[in-house]
Design a protein around this motif. Structure first.
Motif, PDB file in Angstrom:
ATOM      1  N   ARG A 119       0.781  -1.202  -0.124  1.00  0.00           N
ATOM      2  CA  ARG A 119       0.025   0.131  -0.140  1.00  0.00           C
ATOM      3  C   ARG A 119       0.609   1.269  -0.104  1.00  0.00           C
ATOM      4  O   ARG A 119       0.688   2.200  -0.731  1.00  0.00           O
ATOM      5  N   ALA A 120       1.854   1.354   0.976  1.00  0.00           N
ATOM      6  CA  ALA A 120       2.675   2.226   0.872  1.00  0.00           C
ATOM      7  C   ALA A 120       3.590   2.635  -0.306  1.00  0.00           C
ATOM      8  O   ALA A 120       3.625   3.916  -0.850  1.00  0.00           O
ATOM      9  N   GLY A 121       3.964   1.726  -0.735  1.00  0.00           N
ATOM     10  CA  GLY A 121       4.588   1.780  -2.039  1.00  0.00           C
ATOM     11  C   GLY A 121       3.890   2.147  -3.324  1.00  0.00           C
ATOM     12  O   GLY A 121       4.278   2.820  -4.182  1.00  0.00           O
ATOM     13  N   ARG A 122       2.641   1.704  -3.362  1.00  0.00           N
ATOM     14  CA  ARG A 122       1.785   1.903  -4.336  1.00  0.00           C
ATOM     15  C   ARG A 122       1.449   3.572  -4.408  1.00  0.00           C
ATOM     16  O   ARG A 122       1.272   4.070  -5.320  1.00  0.00           O
ATOM     17  N   LEU A 123       1.092   3.987  -3.095  1.00  0.00           N
ATOM     18  CA  LEU A 123       0.838   5.344  -3.095  1.00  0.00           C
ATOM     19  C   LEU A 123       1.984   6.090  -3.506  1.00  0.00           C
ATOM     20  O   LEU A 123       1.782   7.230  -4.042  1.00  0.00           O
ATOM     21  N   ALA A 124       3.315   5.785  -2.878  1.00  0.00           N
ATOM     22  CA  ALA A 124       4.451   6.580  -3.392  1.00  0.00           C
ATOM     23  C   ALA A 124       4.687   6.739  -5.157  1.00  0.00           C
ATOM     24  O   ALA A 124       5.356   7.629  -5.620  1.00  0.00           O
ATOM     25  N   SER A 125       4.338   5.346  -5.725  1.00  0.00           N
ATOM     26  CA  SER A 125       4.546   4.951  -7.117  1.00  0.00           C
ATOM     27  C   SER A 125       3.748   6.307  -8.027  1.00  0.00           C
ATOM     28  O   SER A 125       3.973   6.099  -9.112  1.00  0.00           O
ATOM     29  N   VAL A 126       2.580   6.532  -7.379  1.00  0.00           N
ATOM     30  CA  VAL A 126       1.839   7.348  -8.165  1.00  0.00           C
ATOM     31  C   VAL A 126       2.418   8.856  -8.610  1.00  0.00           C
ATOM     32  O   VAL A 126       1.926   9.540  -9.514  1.00  0.00           O
ATOM     33  N   ARG A 127       3.600   9.098  -7.628  1.00  0.00           N
ATOM     34  CA  ARG A 127       4.267  10.215  -8.284  1.00  0.00           C
ATOM     35  C   ARG A 127       4.771  10.033  -9.567  1.00  0.00           C
ATOM     36  O   ARG A 127       5.284   9.121 -10.074  1.00  0.00           O
ATOM     37  N   GLY A 128       4.484  11.297 -10.323  1.00  0.00           N
ATOM     38  CA  GLY A 128       4.927  11.062 -11.808  1.00  0.00           C
ATOM     39  C   GLY A 128       6.185  10.721 -12.282  1.00  0.00           C
ATOM     40  O   GLY A 128       6.335  10.032 -13.393  1.00  0.00           O
ATOM     41  N   ASN A 129       7.144  10.772 -11.256  1.00  0.00           N
ATOM     42  CA  ASN A 129       8.778  10.913 -11.879  1.00  0.00           C
ATOM     43  C   ASN A 129       9.038   9.343 -11.445  1.00  0.00           C
ATOM     44  O   ASN A 129      10.318   9.019 -11.571  1.00  0.00           O
ATOM     45  N   ILE A 130       8.147   8.605 -11.016  1.00  0.00           N
ATOM     46  CA  ILE A 130       8.610   7.197 -10.534  1.00  0.00           C
ATOM     47  C   ILE A 130       7.846   6.326 -11.304  1.00  0.00           C
ATOM     48  O   ILE A 130       6.612   6.332 -11.549  1.00  0.00           O
ATOM     49  N   HIS A 131       8.584   5.473 -12.215  1.00  0.00           N
ATOM     50  CA  HIS A 131       7.822   4.758 -13.449  1.00  0.00           C
ATOM     51  C   HIS A 131       8.262   3.116 -13.002  1.00  0.00           C
ATOM     52  O   HIS A 131       9.431   2.566 -13.046  1.00  0.00           O
ATOM     53  N   ILE A 132       7.023   2.435 -12.892  1.00  0.00           N
ATOM     54  CA  ILE A 132       7.372   1.003 -12.178  1.00  0.00           C
ATOM     55  C   ILE A 132       7.211   0.206 -13.565  1.00  0.00           C
ATOM     56  O   ILE A 132       6.665   0.501 -14.521  1.00  0.00           O
ATOM     57  N   VAL A 133       8.333  -0.739 -13.876  1.00  0.00           N
ATOM     58  CA  VAL A 133       8.680  -1.486 -14.749  1.00  0.00           C
ATOM     59  C   VAL A 133       8.785  -3.065 -14.555  1.00  0.00           C
ATOM     60  O   VAL A 133       9.357  -3.377 -13.485  1.00  0.00           O
ATOM     61  N   THR A 134       7.756  -3.901 -15.378  1.00  0.00           N
ATOM     62  CA  THR A 134       8.144  -5.343 -15.335  1.00  0.00           C
ATOM     63  C   THR A 134       8.506  -5.761 -16.602  1.00  0.00           C
ATOM     64  O   THR A 134       8.815  -5.208 -17.443  1.00  0.00           O
ATOM     65  N   HIS A 135       9.081  -6.897 -16.467  1.00  0.00           N
ATOM     66  CA  HIS A 135       9.477  -7.628 -17.690  1.00  0.00           C
ATOM     67  C   HIS A 135       8.490  -8.491 -18.523  1.00  0.00           C
ATOM     68  O   HIS A 135       8.776  -8.934 -19.588  1.00  0.00           O
ATOM     69  N   THR A 136       7.174  -8.891 -17.841  1.00  0.00           N
ATOM     70  CA  THR A 136       6.204  -9.565 -18.479  1.00  0.00           C
ATOM     71  C   THR A 136       4.873  -9.214 -18.088  1.00  0.00           C
ATOM     72  O   THR A 136       4.718  -8.354 -17.046  1.00  0.00           O
ATOM     73  N   GLU A 137       3.894  -9.422 -18.974  1.00  0.00           N
ATOM     74  CA  GLU A 137       2.510  -8.841 -18.565  1.00  0.00           C
ATOM     75  C   GLU A 137       2.194  -9.868 -17.393  1.00  0.00           C
ATOM     76  O   GLU A 137       1.140  -9.188 -16.606  1.00  0.00           O
ATOM     77  N   LEU A 138       2.519 -11.005 -17.142  1.00  0.00           N
ATOM     78  CA  LEU A 138       2.197 -11.746 -15.930  1.00  0.00           C
ATOM     79  C   LEU A 138       2.364 -10.917 -14.713  1.00  0.00           C
ATOM     80  O   LEU A 138       1.641 -10.793 -13.814  1.00  0.00           O
TER      81      LEU A 138
END
Length: 328
Positions: A119-138
């Protein structure tokens, strides 16, 4: 080439040494790439609670300072799990942060993977300059099921220069390698061993933590980077007996050495080798189907197919990362 300079931050310099080479190789064709040295979080295991907190405070402050020197920072591993975006808030005020999340639900215990951290990380990731990247759609879907949004999927990086000179003459080795984890299908390995041996194949397992497996020569030992490359490059085929995973560094390394891979049908293997690759085994297949796929990819023409897949995959990876850096 994108006119920007990126900093790669690798908090696991030993475990992710090859991965860092792969992503640096991809990004070097797009922009200037620098590397942040340091001891890594592997050194925190013996520290006291107070020592860890002090180290964390120093790291956060240091991240804020170094961010001012670059146009972007790519974080190769979340040291604090899903809490990691919170640790980059200060740095994100100076430049974009690209945080790679490999395993949204890791197979083994990892710091920062609880509900509160998510929850804490999700709220922090909303910030425009933090982009979450994964390697698969899964992996992306897994994060979205936890409430995360705005996730970008960029394929797992791969080296562009394939140093292996694959020779198929008198090489009849079926290899399973890498560290043992609970999501490894030991049963299917035991079932296919006699079928492969009947066809003249040698069945070998090499990696830390593997138990004894009937029909297989098991070497329970840690493999260095050089040893891992040598084992893969000398194999006829690499088998992934995985019941669950998001991506596989072993499969990527096999691709880099022009060595075919056999595993259950999975998004990641489809990306690497193509959705029609004959080494893709449908879920729930029999031991006969597994053995047939393994033997089928060991012919002399498979290396040509793997090389073609590698080139196509490399282009896909570079394009995706270029789009990410350009648009964000």
């Amino acid at each position: 080439m994108v006119e920007r300079s990126l900093l790669l931050v690798n908090p696991l310099p030993n475990a992710l040494r090859h991965y860092e080479k792969e992503i640096a190789d991809v990004l070097a064709g797009i922009c200037q790439v620098d590397h942040l040295g340091g001891r890594g979080i592997e050194t925190l295991s013996g520290a006291s609670t107070g020592g860890r907190l002090l180290r964390v405070a120093r790291e956060i402050a240091g991240r804020g300072r170094v961010a001012k020197k670059y146009n972007g920072i790519v974080v190769l591993w979340p040291s604090f799990g899903l809490l990691e975006p919170l640790m980059w808030q200060l740095a994100a005020s100076s430049c974009p942060i690209y945080l790679i999340i490999h395993d949204p639900r890791p197979l083994r215990r990892q710091i920062g993977m609880g509900a509160w951290s998510s929850r804490a990380g999700r709220l922090a990731s909303v910030r425009g300059n933090i982009h979450i990247v994964t390697h698969t759609e899964l992996a992306k879907y897994e994060l979205e099921s936890l409430g995360w949004r705005g996730i970008y999927t960029a394929p797992h990086p791969v080296l562009g220069a394939y140093a292996s000179s694959r020779q198929t003459i008198n090489r009849r080795t079926v290899l399973v390698c890498g560290q043992y984890k609970s999501a490894r299908n030991i049963e299917i390995l035991e079932q296919i061993a006699p079928l492969l041996q009947e066809a003249g194949m040698e069945c070998k397992v090499k990696g830390k933590g593997w138990p004894s497996i009937s029909g297989w020569e098991v070497t329970d030992a840690f493999l260095s980077e050089r040893e891992l490359d040598e084992e893969i490059a000398s194999a006829s085929v690499v088998v992934l007996p995985y019941s669950f995973y998001y991506q596989s560094g072993i499969a990527v390394r096999a691709l880099e050495h022009s060595v075919p891979v056999v595993g259950e049908v999975h998004e990641f293997l489809g990306q690497l080798f193509g959705v029609n690759w004959q080494g893709l085994v449908p879920s729930g297949s029999s031991s006969d189907d597994w053995a047939s796929s393994i033997l089928a990819v060991c012919d002399d023409t498979s290396s040509v197919e793997v090389d073609a897949s590698a080139e196509l995959y490399r282009e896909t990876v570079a394009s995706a990362w270029r789009d990410l850096l350009t648009d964000h």
